[in-house]
Design a protein around this motif. Structure first.
Motif, PDB file in Angstrom:
ATOM      1  N   UNK A  24       0.778  -1.231  -0.133  1.00 56.00           N
ATOM      2  CA  UNK A  24       0.119   0.005  -0.015  1.00 56.00           C
ATOM      3  C   UNK A  24       0.833   1.244   0.026  1.00 56.00           C
ATOM      4  N   UNK A  25       0.601   2.110  -0.930  1.00 52.84           N
ATOM      5  CA  UNK A  25       1.346   3.380  -1.091  1.00 52.84           C
ATOM      6  C   UNK A  25       0.598   4.525  -1.118  1.00 52.84           C
ATOM      7  N   UNK A  26       0.897   5.620  -0.542  1.00 49.93           N
ATOM      8  CA  UNK A  26       0.044   6.881  -0.436  1.00 49.93           C
ATOM      9  C   UNK A  26       1.057   7.995   0.044  1.00 49.93           C
ATOM     10  N   UNK A  27       0.669   9.280  -0.521  1.00 50.29           N
ATOM     11  CA  UNK A  27       1.545  10.545  -0.073  1.00 50.29           C
ATOM     12  C   UNK A  27       0.569  11.455   0.337  1.00 50.29           C
ATOM     13  N   UNK A  28       1.020  12.152   1.421  1.00 47.68           N
ATOM     14  CA  UNK A  28       0.170  12.935   2.280  1.00 47.68           C
ATOM     15  C   UNK A  28       0.842  14.415   2.212  1.00 47.68           C
ATOM     16  N   UNK A  29       0.577  15.532   2.339  1.00 50.65           N
ATOM     17  CA  UNK A  29       1.252  16.698   2.559  1.00 50.65           C
ATOM     18  C   UNK A  29       1.016  17.239   3.762  1.00 50.65           C
ATOM     19  N   UNK A  30       2.062  17.697   4.520  1.00 50.02           N
ATOM     20  CA  UNK A  30       1.926  18.040   5.893  1.00 50.02           C
ATOM     21  C   UNK A  30       2.547  19.432   6.015  1.00 50.02           C
ATOM     22  N   UNK A  31       1.804  20.448   6.578  1.00 54.06           N
ATOM     23  CA  UNK A  31       2.116  21.803   6.756  1.00 54.06           C
ATOM     24  C   UNK A  31       2.302  21.963   8.196  1.00 54.06           C
ATOM     25  N   UNK A  32       3.215  22.819   8.873  1.00 54.53           N
ATOM     26  CA  UNK A  32       3.266  23.102  10.338  1.00 54.53           C
ATOM     27  C   UNK A  32       3.910  24.229  10.406  1.00 54.53           C
ATOM     28  N   UNK A  33       4.474  24.165  11.729  1.00 54.34           N
ATOM     29  CA  UNK A  33       5.430  25.541  12.262  1.00 54.34           C
ATOM     30  C   UNK A  33       6.331  24.965  13.159  1.00 54.34           C
ATOM     31  N   UNK A  34       7.601  25.620  13.233  1.00 52.21           N
ATOM     32  CA  UNK A  34       8.359  25.487  14.416  1.00 52.21           C
ATOM     33  C   UNK A  34       8.248  26.465  15.194  1.00 52.21           C
ATOM     34  N   UNK A  35       7.954  26.322  16.607  1.00 57.52           N
ATOM     35  CA  UNK A  35       7.670  27.550  17.533  1.00 57.52           C
ATOM     36  C   UNK A  35       9.005  27.395  18.577  1.00 57.52           C
ATOM     37  N   UNK A  36       9.484  28.809  18.537  1.00 62.76           N
ATOM     38  CA  UNK A  36      10.582  28.916  19.746  1.00 62.76           C
ATOM     39  C   UNK A  36      10.310  29.992  20.205  1.00 62.76           C
ATOM     40  N   UNK A  37      11.605  30.741  20.665  1.00 60.99           N
ATOM     41  CA  UNK A  37      11.341  32.234  21.251  1.00 60.99           C
ATOM     42  C   UNK A  37      10.704  33.440  20.245  1.00 60.99           C
ATOM     43  N   UNK A  38       9.900  34.017  20.492  1.00 64.07           N
ATOM     44  CA  UNK A  38       9.353  35.055  19.428  1.00 64.07           C
ATOM     45  C   UNK A  38      10.339  36.060  18.975  1.00 64.07           C
ATOM     46  N   UNK A  39      11.588  36.282  19.431  1.00 64.90           N
ATOM     47  CA  UNK A  39      12.392  37.170  18.977  1.00 64.90           C
ATOM     48  C   UNK A  39      13.491  36.614  17.959  1.00 64.90           C
ATOM     49  N   UNK A  40      13.177  35.215  17.672  1.00 63.55           N
ATOM     50  CA  UNK A  40      14.253  34.602  17.096  1.00 63.55           C
ATOM     51  C   UNK A  40      13.566  34.281  15.631  1.00 63.55           C
ATOM     52  N   UNK A  41      14.351  34.392  14.615  1.00 69.55           N
ATOM     53  CA  UNK A  41      14.035  34.015  13.264  1.00 69.55           C
ATOM     54  C   UNK A  41      14.404  32.258  13.417  1.00 69.55           C
ATOM     55  N   UNK A  42      13.285  31.522  12.925  1.00 71.04           N
ATOM     56  CA  UNK A  42      13.274  29.989  12.756  1.00 71.04           C
ATOM     57  C   UNK A  42      13.384  29.688  11.336  1.00 71.04           C
ATOM     58  N   UNK A  43      14.164  30.282  10.450  1.00 70.50           N
ATOM     59  CA  UNK A  43      14.445  29.982   9.214  1.00 70.50           C
ATOM     60  C   UNK A  43      15.435  28.920   9.129  1.00 70.50           C
ATOM     61  N   UNK A  44      15.633  28.075   8.122  1.00 71.35           N
ATOM     62  CA  UNK A  44      16.730  27.425   7.979  1.00 71.35           C
ATOM     63  C   UNK A  44      16.642  26.055   8.838  1.00 71.35           C
ATOM     64  N   UNK A  81      11.231  15.425   3.385  1.00 71.45           N
ATOM     65  CA  UNK A  81      12.169  16.476   4.102  1.00 71.45           C
ATOM     66  C   UNK A  81      11.881  17.990   3.674  1.00 71.45           C
ATOM     67  N   UNK A  82      12.106  18.785   4.443  1.00 67.24           N
ATOM     68  CA  UNK A  82      11.822  20.336   4.026  1.00 67.24           C
ATOM     69  C   UNK A  82      12.687  21.110   4.858  1.00 67.24           C
ATOM     70  N   UNK A  83      12.432  22.578   4.601  1.00 61.47           N
ATOM     71  CA  UNK A  83      13.390  23.675   5.544  1.00 61.47           C
ATOM     72  C   UNK A  83      12.282  24.709   5.478  1.00 61.47           C
ATOM     73  N   UNK A  84      12.300  25.181   6.893  1.00 60.69           N
ATOM     74  CA  UNK A  84      11.531  26.101   7.235  1.00 60.69           C
ATOM     75  C   UNK A  84      11.899  27.638   6.727  1.00 60.69           C
ATOM     76  N   UNK A  85      10.877  28.384   6.529  1.00 60.92           N
ATOM     77  CA  UNK A  85      11.097  29.686   6.065  1.00 60.92           C
ATOM     78  C   UNK A  85      11.231  30.688   7.398  1.00 60.92           C
ATOM     79  N   UNK A  86      11.154  31.929   7.174  1.00 62.82           N
ATOM     80  CA  UNK A  86      11.511  32.895   8.235  1.00 62.82           C
ATOM     81  C   UNK A  86      10.618  32.870   9.203  1.00 62.82           C
ATOM     82  N   UNK A  87       9.446  32.617   9.117  1.00 59.46           N
ATOM     83  CA  UNK A  87       8.556  32.531  10.142  1.00 59.46           C
ATOM     84  C   UNK A  87       8.404  31.109  10.732  1.00 59.46           C
ATOM     85  N   UNK A  88       9.264  30.152  10.196  1.00 58.83           N
ATOM     86  CA  UNK A  88       9.327  28.863  11.051  1.00 58.83           C
ATOM     87  C   UNK A  88       8.366  27.870  10.252  1.00 58.83           C
TER      88      UNK A  88
END
Length: 334
Positions: A24-44, A81-88
Motif C-alpha cells: 500500500x502506497x500513499x502520499x500526504x502533504x503536511x504543513x506545520x510550524x516550528x515554535x521557539x522564542x518570539x524574537x528569533x527567526x526560525x528559518x533554515x 524533508x523540508x526547510x522552514x522559512x523566516x516565520x518557521x
C-alpha cells in the motif's frame, strides 16, 4: 482419514505462513510550524519525516505483545524533508509505503472510513539548537496534515571547574547533569528518558556540558560518576542550578565535591526478625538541614544509603512496628 486431515492442516498452515504480501502506497502533504522564542527567526530549520519503528507503541516489547495478539505489522518506509522559512513555517510531502502480509486499518474522518495508516515522526533540527520531535498518524484519506514542533530553543553550554573539599582541582572525573529527582530518588543515576548530558574534567578540573536542553531546567545538579564523591552539601550547587532561557552559555564557577560514603541500615522487630519499614525514611545532615533520600531497597527491612557527603547525620524512620525511630549522630566517612 486421520492422515488426510493431518495433511490438510499442514497445507493450510503452510498457506497461511506463505500468504501473499500486500503493498500500500500513499502520499500526504503536511504543513506545520516550528515554535521557539518570539524574537528569533526560525528559518533554515531542517524538517525530516521518518517511520516510527514501534508503530506508535511505547517500546519494542509493547509492539511485540500487540503483534502476538493481532499479527505482524508491515514494513513501513517513510520519506520526506523540508526547510522552514523566516516565520518557521514549512510544507513537506510525505511518501509512505507499507509492505506486509497484514496492512492494519483504522476508522478515520467524519463520517468514519476504514483506511490504512502509518505513524510518522517529524524531527526539527538546526546547529546550535535542541532537536525536537513529534509523532502523528497519517492516512491517505486526510491528504493534508498539520504539525507543530514547539520549544525549539538554543542549546546551552555549561562550564565550570570541579574541585575537592580542599579546593584542589579534580582531573579526569566524569560528570553528569541531572535533575534533583533523577539523582536523589535512588543511589544510582537513572534518567527517565534517554541518556543524561555528561562531561569529563581535564587535568585542571575544568569541564563543559554542551547541547544542554534548557526547558524544564529547575533543580539541575552536577554530579560525579563515582560513589566516592558527592556535591558539597553547603554549596549552592547542592540545591541545583537554573539554566538561562535567554543565553546559550552559563558559567557556574567552582563546583566542590566532598569525599562520600554510605551506610546500610537493617531494622529488626522485637523478636529479632527483619521489620517492614514504612514510606518515611530519611537521612538528615543536622547543620544544613538537608534531607537526603539516596537510598536503595535491598530486602525486607534492609536499606542502603550511598553517595553521602562525609559528616554526621540523623536517621529517621516511620512505620517500624507502628512507631517512629530516630538515630542521631551517625558518622559517615568518605
Amino acid at each position: 482419514m486421520a492422515r488426510i486431515a493431518c495433511l490438510l492442516t499442514i497445507l493450510c498452515l503452510s498457506a497461511a505462513l506463505h500468504a501473499e504480501e500486500q503493498t500500500q502506497e500513499f502520499n500526504v502533504a503536511t504543513k506545520g510550524n516550528v515554535l521557539g522564542n518570539p524574537h528569533e527567526r526560525l528559518d533554515g530549520v531542517s524538517i525530516d519525516a521518518k517511520a516510527d519503528e514501534f508503530w506508535g507503541h511505547a517500546d519494542q516489547k509493547t509492539l511485540e505483545r500487540r503483534e502476538k495478539a493481532e499479527g505482524p505489522y508491515p514494513k513501513v518506509t517513510v520519506t520526506g524533508s523540508a526547510t522552514t522559512g523566516p516565520d518557521g513555517a514549512f510544507t513537506i510531502e510525505v511518501k509512505v509505503k507499507l509492505v506486509g502480509q497484514r496492512i492494519p486499518k483504522v476508522k478515520w474522518g467524519k463520517p468514519p472510513v476504514e483506511t490504512c495508516y502509518a505513524q510518522v515522526t517529524f524531527t526539527a533540527s538546526k546547529p546550535g539548537y535542541v532537536t525536537r520531535t513529534t509523532l502523528i498518524m497519517v492516512t491517505p484519506i486526510e491528504p493534508i496534515n498539520t504539525v507543530y514542533l514547539s520549544q525549539f530553543v538554543k542549546a546551552v553550554t555549561i562550564s565550570g571547574r570541579a574541585v575537592s573539599k580542599s579546593n584542589s582541582p579534580l582531573g579526569d572525573v566524569k560528570l553528569y547533569l541531572a535533575s534533583e529527582g533523577e539523582y536523589l530518588i535512588r543511589d544510582h543515576i537513572r534518567p527517565p528518558q534517554g541518556p543524561l548530558p555528561q562531561a569529563k574534567t581535564d587535568k585542571d578540573g575544568f569541564f563543559k556540558f554542551e547541547g544542554v536542553d534548557p526547558v524544564g531546567s529547575s533543580g539541575r545538579m552536577i554530579i560525579p560518576d563515582s560513589e566516592n564523591l558527592a556535591v558539597d552539601p553547603k554549596s549552592p550547587h547542592w540545591y541545583g542550578i537554573s539554566l538561562p532561557n535567554d543565553s546559550s552559555e552559563l558559567k557556574v564557577g567552582d563546583v566542590a565535591f566532598w569525599p562520600a560514603g554510605g551506610i546500610k541500615v537493617t531494622f529488626l522487630d522485637q523478636k529479632g526478625a527483619k521489620a517492614i519499614v514504612g514510606t518515611h525514611l530519611e537521612m538528615v545532615e543536622p547543620s544544613g538541614g538537608r534531607y537526603l533520600t539516596l537510598r536503595s531497597f535491598i530486602e525486607q527491612g534492609v536499606y542502603e544509603f550511598t553517595r553521602l557527603p562525609e559528616g554526621r547525620y540523623q536517621l529517621t524512620a516511620g512505620g517500624v512496628e507502628d512507631a517512629n525511630v530516630t538515630i542521631p549522630n551517625i558518622e559517615v566517612k568518605g
